[in-house]
Design a protein around this motif. Sequence first.
Motif, PDB file in Angstrom:
ATOM      1  N   SER A 159       0.830  -1.201   0.000  1.00  0.00           N
ATOM      2  CA  SER A 159       0.000   0.000   0.000  1.00  0.00           C
ATOM      3  C   SER A 159       0.868   1.256   0.000  1.00  0.00           C
ATOM      4  O   SER A 159       0.598   2.214  -0.731  1.00  0.00           O
ATOM      5  N   VAL A 160       1.919   1.260   0.810  1.00  0.00           N
ATOM      6  CA  VAL A 160       2.840   2.393   0.874  1.00  0.00           C
ATOM      7  C   VAL A 160       3.484   2.617  -0.490  1.00  0.00           C
ATOM      8  O   VAL A 160       3.559   3.750  -0.978  1.00  0.00           O
ATOM      9  N   LEU A 161       3.945   1.545  -1.124  1.00  0.00           N
ATOM     10  CA  LEU A 161       4.596   1.675  -2.434  1.00  0.00           C
ATOM     11  C   LEU A 161       3.628   2.172  -3.495  1.00  0.00           C
ATOM     12  O   LEU A 161       3.999   2.974  -4.356  1.00  0.00           O
ATOM     13  N   ALA A 162       2.383   1.719  -3.455  1.00  0.00           N
ATOM     14  CA  ALA A 162       1.388   2.186  -4.427  1.00  0.00           C
ATOM     15  C   ALA A 162       1.179   3.694  -4.282  1.00  0.00           C
ATOM     16  O   ALA A 162       1.122   4.421  -5.285  1.00  0.00           O
ATOM     17  N   ILE A 163       1.087   4.170  -3.051  1.00  0.00           N
ATOM     18  CA  ILE A 163       0.893   5.604  -2.814  1.00  0.00           C
ATOM     19  C   ILE A 163       2.128   6.384  -3.250  1.00  0.00           C
ATOM     20  O   ILE A 163       2.013   7.429  -3.911  1.00  0.00           O
ATOM     21  N   LEU A 164       3.321   5.898  -2.905  1.00  0.00           N
ATOM     22  CA  LEU A 164       4.552   6.580  -3.317  1.00  0.00           C
ATOM     23  C   LEU A 164       4.668   6.651  -4.830  1.00  0.00           C
ATOM     24  O   LEU A 164       5.002   7.702  -5.389  1.00  0.00           O
ATOM     25  N   ASN A 165       4.415   5.542  -5.502  1.00  0.00           N
ATOM     26  CA  ASN A 165       4.500   5.541  -6.965  1.00  0.00           C
ATOM     27  C   ASN A 165       3.503   6.528  -7.568  1.00  0.00           C
ATOM     28  O   ASN A 165       3.808   7.216  -8.541  1.00  0.00           O
ATOM     29  N   HIS A 166       2.328   6.630  -6.994  1.00  0.00           N
ATOM     30  CA  HIS A 166       1.317   7.577  -7.471  1.00  0.00           C
ATOM     31  C   HIS A 166       1.787   9.016  -7.257  1.00  0.00           C
ATOM     32  O   HIS A 166       1.674   9.854  -8.155  1.00  0.00           O
ATOM     33  N   LYS A 167       2.343   9.320  -6.072  1.00  0.00           N
ATOM     34  CA  LYS A 167       2.838  10.667  -5.772  1.00  0.00           C
ATOM     35  C   LYS A 167       4.002  11.048  -6.691  1.00  0.00           C
ATOM     36  O   LYS A 167       4.065  12.172  -7.170  1.00  0.00           O
ATOM     37  N   ILE A 168       4.906  10.113  -6.916  1.00  0.00           N
ATOM     38  CA  ILE A 168       6.069  10.392  -7.764  1.00  0.00           C
ATOM     39  C   ILE A 168       5.637  10.597  -9.209  1.00  0.00           C
ATOM     40  O   ILE A 168       6.178  11.438  -9.917  1.00  0.00           O
TER      41      ILE A 168
END
Length: 188
Positions: free
Chosen positions: A160-169
């Motif tokens: 979940s953290v990686l999905a959010i980070l990838n979306h923000k980046i």
Amino acid sequence: VRYLSDFGETERKVRLEGEAFFNVNPNRDKPFRVTVNELCIEVKGTMFNVEAFNDSAKINVTVSSGKVEMYNLMHPDFRIRLGKDDVGTFYRQSSKMGRNNNLDPNFLSWKTKKFIFKNTSVPTIISTLERTYHTHLQIADEEARKVHLSINFILQEIDSVLAILNHKIYFRVKGEGPFIVKMNDQKE
């Protein structure tokens, strides 16, 4: 953490390799001691974190409350006293020690799974996540390394953290994602 079977009877002493958080009840007659190689941390009653990984050049002691003393077992007369919000650092190669204010809001993230990142570089975020989730992450896009984010996570799983980070980046870097990839060869 290692300790003798008679722990607490005559002394309260443990050996540490890795990272641990201690919440120590006061006992004037039996101070609590943590040893990491040649470093000793002595407390009367406090809460503190010790980060002492074998592959690191330094050992960090971060105090949440109370007071601790740290000293080199080879030179026990030279001690550094740490109080609330202090970080003591012992440099393994030189055996030097120092004290600073704790400026890292994520020093207990490995325990709490709560993260606070304020204008933090993606490589710093990744390093914190790797330590917390015991996994290896790879930044797949060099432009993503230049990104700084302000973001918080509370009790979220790594995917979940990686999905959010990838979306923000994605909104800061032109290119195809994913920008951060979890490596499959490591256990969580």
